[in-house]
Scaffold this motif. Structure first.
Motif, PDB file in Angstrom:
ATOM      1  N   ASP A 134      89.853  24.260  38.032  1.00  0.00           N
ATOM      2  CA  ASP A 134      88.768  24.591  37.108  1.00  0.00           C
ATOM      3  C   ASP A 134      89.284  24.930  35.719  1.00  0.00           C
ATOM      4  OD1 ASP A 134      86.986  24.169  39.102  1.00  0.00           O
ATOM      5  OD2 ASP A 134      86.771  26.286  39.662  1.00  0.00           O
ATOM      6  N   ARG A 135      90.481  25.587  35.697  1.00  0.00           N
ATOM      7  CA  ARG A 135      91.007  26.037  34.416  1.00  0.00           C
ATOM      8  C   ARG A 135      91.605  24.870  33.615  1.00  0.00           C
ATOM      9  NH1 ARG A 135      95.438  27.043  31.650  1.00  0.00           N
ATOM     10  NH2 ARG A 135      96.770  26.111  33.227  1.00  0.00           N
ATOM     11  N   ALA A 136      92.470  24.074  34.294  1.00  0.00           N
ATOM     12  CA  ALA A 136      93.283  23.113  33.544  1.00  0.00           C
ATOM     13  C   ALA A 136      92.889  21.657  33.739  1.00  0.00           C
ATOM     14  CB  ALA A 136      94.764  23.300  33.930  1.00  0.00           C
ATOM     15  N   VAL A 137      92.474  21.326  34.939  1.00  0.00           N
ATOM     16  CA  VAL A 137      92.344  19.901  35.260  1.00  0.00           C
ATOM     17  C   VAL A 137      90.987  19.351  34.851  1.00  0.00           C
ATOM     18  CG1 VAL A 137      92.535  18.161  37.073  1.00  0.00           C
ATOM     19  CG2 VAL A 137      93.969  20.217  37.155  1.00  0.00           C
ATOM     20  N   SER A 138      89.962  20.001  35.353  1.00  0.00           N
ATOM     21  CA  SER A 138      88.616  19.505  35.112  1.00  0.00           C
ATOM     22  C   SER A 138      88.300  19.371  33.613  1.00  0.00           C
ATOM     23  CB  SER A 138      87.638  20.439  35.835  1.00  0.00           C
ATOM     24  OG  SER A 138      86.357  19.938  35.728  1.00  0.00           O
ATOM     25  N   PRO A 139      88.594  20.427  32.818  1.00  0.00           N
ATOM     26  CA  PRO A 139      88.322  20.286  31.378  1.00  0.00           C
ATOM     27  C   PRO A 139      89.147  19.174  30.723  1.00  0.00           C
ATOM     28  CG  PRO A 139      88.879  22.578  31.957  1.00  0.00           C
ATOM     29  CD  PRO A 139      89.112  21.762  33.173  1.00  0.00           C
ATOM     30  N   PHE A 140      90.363  18.992  31.186  1.00  0.00           N
ATOM     31  CA  PHE A 140      91.233  17.951  30.626  1.00  0.00           C
ATOM     32  C   PHE A 140      90.616  16.566  30.854  1.00  0.00           C
ATOM     33  CE2 PHE A 140      94.533  14.745  30.925  1.00  0.00           C
ATOM     34  CZ  PHE A 140      95.374  15.031  29.866  1.00  0.00           C
ATOM     35  N   LEU A 141      90.185  16.343  32.091  1.00  0.00           N
ATOM     36  CA  LEU A 141      89.605  15.035  32.413  1.00  0.00           C
ATOM     37  C   LEU A 141      88.307  14.821  31.642  1.00  0.00           C
ATOM     38  CD1 LEU A 141      90.170  14.936  36.292  1.00  0.00           C
ATOM     39  CD2 LEU A 141      91.594  13.918  34.504  1.00  0.00           C
ATOM     40  N   ALA A 142      87.520  15.907  31.549  1.00  0.00           N
ATOM     41  CA  ALA A 142      86.241  15.794  30.840  1.00  0.00           C
ATOM     42  C   ALA A 142      86.483  15.417  29.378  1.00  0.00           C
ATOM     43  CB  ALA A 142      85.492  17.118  30.934  1.00  0.00           C
ATOM     44  N   ARG A 143      87.503  16.038  28.793  1.00  0.00           N
ATOM     45  CA  ARG A 143      87.735  15.827  27.380  1.00  0.00           C
ATOM     46  C   ARG A 143      88.381  14.472  27.093  1.00  0.00           C
ATOM     47  NH1 ARG A 143      90.826  20.154  23.776  1.00  0.00           N
ATOM     48  NH2 ARG A 143      88.788  20.456  22.884  1.00  0.00           N
ATOM     49  N   HIS A 144      89.389  14.095  27.894  1.00  0.00           N
ATOM     50  CA  HIS A 144      90.194  12.924  27.532  1.00  0.00           C
ATOM     51  C   HIS A 144      89.877  11.655  28.312  1.00  0.00           C
ATOM     52  CE1 HIS A 144      92.751  15.430  25.023  1.00  0.00           C
ATOM     53  NE2 HIS A 144      92.870  16.273  26.024  1.00  0.00           N
ATOM     54  N   CYS A 145      89.175  11.790  29.426  1.00  0.00           N
ATOM     55  CA  CYS A 145      89.071  10.631  30.306  1.00  0.00           C
ATOM     56  C   CYS A 145      87.633  10.237  30.639  1.00  0.00           C
ATOM     57  CB  CYS A 145      89.809  10.872  31.623  1.00  0.00           C
ATOM     58  SG  CYS A 145      91.382  11.733  31.432  1.00  0.00           S
ATOM     59  N   ALA A 146      86.755  11.229  30.695  1.00  0.00           N
ATOM     60  CA  ALA A 146      85.438  10.989  31.280  1.00  0.00           C
ATOM     61  C   ALA A 146      84.617   9.959  30.505  1.00  0.00           C
ATOM     62  CB  ALA A 146      84.665  12.306  31.390  1.00  0.00           C
TER      63      ALA A 146
END
Ligand code: HEC
Ligand code: HEC
Length: 727
Positions: A44-56
């Motif tokens: 929740d802290r590192a992965v999900s936001p990263f994917l949302a920002r750079h990949c989604a």
């Protein structure tokens, strides 16, 4: 093993912490298993936001590029297929392939956190990602960034600590332990790099325990003694400084301990202890003797010298003052060790230590002179040069390719490897146009070690055969005489062993190592050629391009179609998805289709003939087995996607192909890059451009001299300097 005296445990911990402070580049730090809750929190802290920002933006339920929706990918890797998809995500991130070019690049630390979480989660789920050999990554630095004389970035290589190679460690400990058994290799070999010896030290508990066991075994051999009455006697050549520690009449004095410690420093580190070290080791020995008794205590004190990082690692940190360019030169002693380890498997000889002490190693010319001395000395043992060529060409892997004894009873890969070893040494003896010679010569050795012996055996076997045949002609009517050694000379296209070595093989059939049976076998399977591996080798080692790793999601198999040629079966890789990678390998592997998987030159490929096989029956209709036919051979290839128009274009066959490669400037530069990796023990970076260009020039100016190339590498800025502020 006796219990660890407390102070020694501290030394061991120190050693461990030193290594822990230097995690090897690119390796995820040792993974602690997270609890499910911790893992979820990190997601929740590192992965999900990263994917949302750079990949989604491209990987969502509506627009799932590559059929991948990263907004709903299950973070639990147990059971489902999500593990493989996460592995792919990590791979794309590590290779910098996603997000695609043109998109803002995510911060490296954030991407690393995602990778760390995914590795840990996969491990926790009991399905750790398999780590494939990413050995070509050295090529990731664009070639143009290294060999453009007009654009040479400043040197930026940081301080380094390296483990001793297995060969150096074995030589070092073997000499000290006087042949005593029980010395194990502490470091596991590095499987990830182009060259085995590029490993950074990875020190965990098993390594420390092994090092300590070895140290104690060595000290036992160094201090072997017996007590007769109240006097102590050495068993074998035991130095008096050590014997004094074991006098049963009285524990050693400070002065005696100091003398023993000084002797041990000299033996192990080839230098005296500093005043601080003297004081520390004396106090340490006294405490050990009080804790564990005189014999054990004294031995642990001497063993501790063997546990010093300086004894276990190659310290290439830089000991001098910073210069105007922000660089620090290695201390003369560091240079002496680095040179000696670079060129031999041994610690520095007396002359090299003298050169360090007298200031000769303070100048680059002095270093080059000492390097030349070692390279020119016929008595100096230089196994490392041959080992470089073995690892670079990889022909020694021929011994790892299993060939069925039944089908190929005379196949002996070791003989083929010995022949290529000999060829390399033969070219090195002349030291002229070394790379070009190795790539194009039609000179060869043919079972040069065993031919005479094998001929004798064959004569004996033939004589026996004739005797038995004469005695029992009926039984031997249809038997063929024995063919001892046949497959070896046939692999070279000969009808018998040559009378003299080396021989000239037909120049239209053979040119250099890539047409030597050893290399061809090394890049084959048990039954067939491996055009993909052959091509991959050329692409990486000569053309200097990056071949992306085989994705774990691909079931890499060719169709099982014995009636088709290998080239026909490889058509499956022409599918667009496969071809993005396989276009790099296949077309530069095909020219070697002129040889079979045993290295024999051929003009047709044997494939199954289904019709003839169907008809191949005895009068009663019983099938008599497969019938082969010779399919026409297509050994044309294509050099493309290199980034060097001078080199690109179609080629017809292996000899033309390797000659074209051998004449290429770029190929020579790529070779120099590999030599750099081997002698520097790391991959090159743009800051090494000056060193690489100087090494290439030295090779050129020396008429293609390997000695000139090596001497230039080990007296280069990259070898001799460190930038303390560099990462
Ligand atoms: C601008 C659009 C875009 C962005 C942003 C993007 N991708 Fe992709 N991705 C693609 C396209 C297009 C493909 C399919 C073609 C390819 O593999 O190059 C793809 C393919 C992939 C694949 C391979 C899927 C497969 O089945 O082979 C992975 C894994 C992947 N992307 C991960 C990521 C990750 C992780 C991020 C964020 C760091 C990301 N992508 C960001 C466009 C994007
Ligand atoms: C991202 C790059 C990439 C893609 C995409 C790719 N490959 Fe490969 N493939 C490789 C590499 C690299 C190797 C060599 C692996 C090795 O070193 O053993 C390889 C090897 C192979 C081999 C030989 C395996 C062996 O070692 O015997 C086959 C067969 C193969 N690939 C088929 C395919 C097929 C079919 C596809 C498409 C469905 C495909 N590959 C897609 C990179 C790729």
């Amino acid at each position: 093993m006796p219990r660890l005296p407390a102070a020694l445990a501290t030394t061991a911990a120190l050693l461990a912490s030193l290594a822990a402070a230097q995690p090897p580049a690119g390796e995820p730090a040792e993974l602690k298993l997270a609890s499910p809750a911790e893992s979820k929190a990190e997601f929740d802290r590192a992965v999900s936001p990263f994917l949302a920002r750079h990949c989604a933006a491209c990987h969502n339920p509506k627009k799932a590029e590559g059929d991948l929706d990263l907004t709903t990918l299950d973070p639990d890797m147990k059971g489902s297929t999500s593990g493989a998809r996460w592995a792919m995500v990590v791979e794309k991130l590590a290779g910098g392939e996603m997000p695609p070019k043109g998109r803002p690049e995510p911060p490296a630390a954030d991407a690393a956190a995602v990778a760390r979480w995914a590795h840990a989660e996969a491990k926790r789920a009991g399905r750790p990602f398999t780590r494939r050999a990413a050995y070509s990554n050295g090529n990731a630095v664009p070639h143009a960034a290294l060999f453009d004389p007009k654009n040479v970035p400043p040197f930026d290589g940081g301080p380094r600590v390296r483990r001793l190679s297995p060969e150096i460690y074995a030589a070092f400990t073997g000499e000290l332990a006087k042949g005593k058994s029980g010395i194990g290799q502490p470091f596991s070999p590095e499987g990830k790099s182009t060259f085995k010896d590029m490993g950074a030290p990875k020190v965990d508990e098993p390594v420390t325990v092994q090092l300590l066991q070895n140290a104690l075994a060595i000290v036992e051999a160094q201090t072997n003694h017996k007590v007769e009455g109240d006097t102590v006697k050495g068993v074998g050549q035991i130095p008096k400084e050590f014997l004094a520690l074991f006098d049963p009449k009285a524990p050693p004095t400070d002065a005696q301990i100091e003398a023993a410690v000084a002797h041990q420093f000299h033996t192990i580190l080839k230098r005296p202890p500093t005043a601080e070290e003297k004081a520390r080791f004396v106090a340490f020995a006294e405490k050990n003797i009080a804790d564990a008794g005189q014999v054990v205590g004294a031995r642990y004190a001497l063993a501790a010298v063997l546990m010093l990082p300086e004894a276990v690692f190659r310290m290439e940190v830089g000991g001098g003052k910073q210069d105007a360019k922000g660089r620090v030169r290695l201390a003369p002693r560091e240079i002496a060790f680095a040179l000696s380890y670079g060129l031999t498997d041994k610690r520095p000889d007396a002359e090299l230590l003298k050169a360090a002490a007298t200031g000769e190693l303070d100048t680059d010319a002095g270093v080059a002179r000492q390097a030349r001395r070692l390279l020119d000395d016929p008595k100096a043992d230089k196994p490392r040069v041959l080992r470089f060529f073995r690892e670079y060409f990889g022909y020694d892997a021929a011994t790892e390719v299993f060939k069925d004894n039944k089908d190929f009873p005379e196949h002996d890969a070791r003989v083929l490897v010995e022949d290529t070893d000999r060829l390399v040494l033969w070219v090195l003896e002349k030291d002229k146009d070394v790379l070009r010679e190795l790539l194009t010569t039609n000179t060869s050795f043919v079972a040069y070690k065993t031919a005479a012996d094998t001929k004798k055996k064959r004569a004996e076997a033939l004589a026996k055969f004739e005797r038995e045949k004469a005695a029992n002609p009926e039984k031997f009517k249809d038997k063929k005489p024995p063919q001892v050694g046949r497959s070896v000379y046939e692999a070279y296209g000969l009808k018998d062993f040559p009378d003299a070595q080396p021989v000239e093989l037909p120049a239209d059939q053979r040119a250099g190592i890539l047409t030597q049976p050893s290399w061809l076998v090394a890049n084959s399977t048990s039954f067939d050629n491996h055009a993909i591996h052959r091509g991959k080798w050329v692409r990486e080692r000569l053309l200097g391009n990056v071949v992306p790793d085989l994705p774990i999601t691909v079931d890499a198999q060719l169709p099982d179609a014995p009636d088709k040629t290998l080239r026909e079966r490889m058509n499956v890789t022409k599918e667009k998805f496969c071809w993005q990678c396989h276009q790099l390998m296949n077309d530069v592997g095909y020219p070697f289709e002129q040889y079979d998987h045993l290295g024999r030159f051929r003009t047709a490929e044997k494939v199954l003939d289904p019709e003839a096989t169907a008809k191949n029956k005895d009068p009663k209709g019983k099938p008599l087995g497969p019938v082969l036919r010779g399919a026409p051979l297509d050994s044309s290839g294509l050099i493309a996607h290199v980034g060097d128009p001078a080199l690109e274009g179609p080629v017809a066959g292996a000899v033309e192909f390797v000659k074209k490669l051998a004449a290429s400037e770029r190929v020579e530069q790529v070779f120099v890059r590999h030599a750099f990796r081997y002698w520097l023990g790391r991959n090159e970076s743009p800051g090494d451009a000056a060193s690489l260009q100087a090494a290439r020039k030295a090779y050129r100016d020396g008429g293609g001299s390997m000695k000139a190339l090596i001497a230039a590498l080990v007296s280069s800025e990259s070898f001799l300097y460190r930038v303390p502020t560099a990462k």
